[in-house]
Design an enzyme around this catalytic site. Structure first.
Site, PDB file in Angstrom:
ATOM      1  CB  VAL A   1      -0.965  -0.021   1.217  1.00  0.00           C
ATOM      2  CG1 VAL A   1      -1.760   1.267   1.282  1.00  0.00           C
ATOM      3  CG2 VAL A   1      -1.902  -1.219   1.139  1.00  0.00           C
ATOM      4  CB  CYS A   2       3.962   2.128   1.872  1.00  0.00           C
ATOM      5  SG  CYS A   2       3.402   1.886   3.551  1.00  0.00           S
ATOM      6  CB  THR A   3       4.746   0.385  -3.123  1.00  0.00           C
ATOM      7  OG1 THR A   3       5.638  -0.254  -2.209  1.00  0.00           O
ATOM      8  CG2 THR A   3       5.405   0.498  -4.484  1.00  0.00           C
TER       9      THR A   3
END
Ligand code: BEZ
Length: 212
Positions: free
Chosen positions: A45-47
């Site tokens: 998700v952070c990516t």
């Protein structure tokens, strides 16, 4: 760790980052800022979030907003991860990611919520005004990626309401009608807002966006 509340001065700090040592106040200069945390490097998700932030650079620049990400991994790891972020999202990450290995900044901003995860940061967002006061705080769980259109929308609202005696209604978007501030009488509002004032209730008065 002191509790941060809206209107408080954003605590200053100096920390290592993917772009070398960074001081929050020096980095922000006269700009608005968005400080936002990520649970960890090399997470899916952070990516997507960091790629989206890079893709939105033009929109943040237009609003004079500098982005500053944070995760608790080290700068070498951030630099490797940035290669993936750029590859996956077709972007160039163009803002620093703080390497908060000692949790100094995470603790200062209360970004670790032990009942969610006792080591990783939650998805916090702090919008900081040019006078360094905190204007918005959001806390999302690790499993929910943030909506960057919403961050732009809030910045638009904050910048508008900083300069005009208005507030913005539910689901407002830049350019739509705004609410006259409750502190203004309808008589004064009619004088102040030359594009017109519509009184729906004595306490609910609408006027066109004064900047358009
Ligand atoms: C993610 O960024 O993909 C993520 C991180 C921690 C838990 C769940 C998702």
């Amino acid at each position: 760790m002191a509790t941060i509340r809206l209107g408080d001065k954003a605590p200053d700090f100096t920390a290592d980052s993917s772009m070398g040592e960074i001081n929050l106040y020096d980095y922000l200069g006269d700009s608005w800022g968005i400080l936002f945390s990520h649970p960890a490097d090399f997470t899916p998700v952070c990516t997507t979030e960091l790629g989206t932030t890079a893709q939105f650079k033009g929109e943040f620049d237009k609003r004079n907003v500098k982005m500053l990400a944070l995760s608790v991994d080290d700068a070498a790891s951030h630099k490797e991860w940035i290669k993936d972020i750029n590859e996956v999202n077709g972007t160039t990450v163009n803002f620093p990611i703080i390497a908060d290995t000692d949790r100094k900044v995470s603790d200062l901003y209360d970004m670790i919520h032990p009942k969610a995860d006792d080591t990783l940061t939650v998805r916090s967002v702090f919008i900081i005004a040019p006078d360094r006061t905190v204007k918005l705080m959001l806390t999302y769980p690790a499993s929910t990626g943030r909506n960057f259109y919403e961050l732009l929308r809030v910045v638009d609202s904050l910048q508008l309401t900083a300069n005009h005696k208005v507030a913005t209604p539910a689901n407002w978007k830049n350019g739509e009608d705004v609410v006259v501030s409750p502190s203004i009488s309808t008589k004064d509002a009619v004088e102040m807002f030359k594009k017109g004032v519509k009184e729906i209730k004595p306490y609910l008065r609408m006027t066109p966006d004064p900047t358009t």
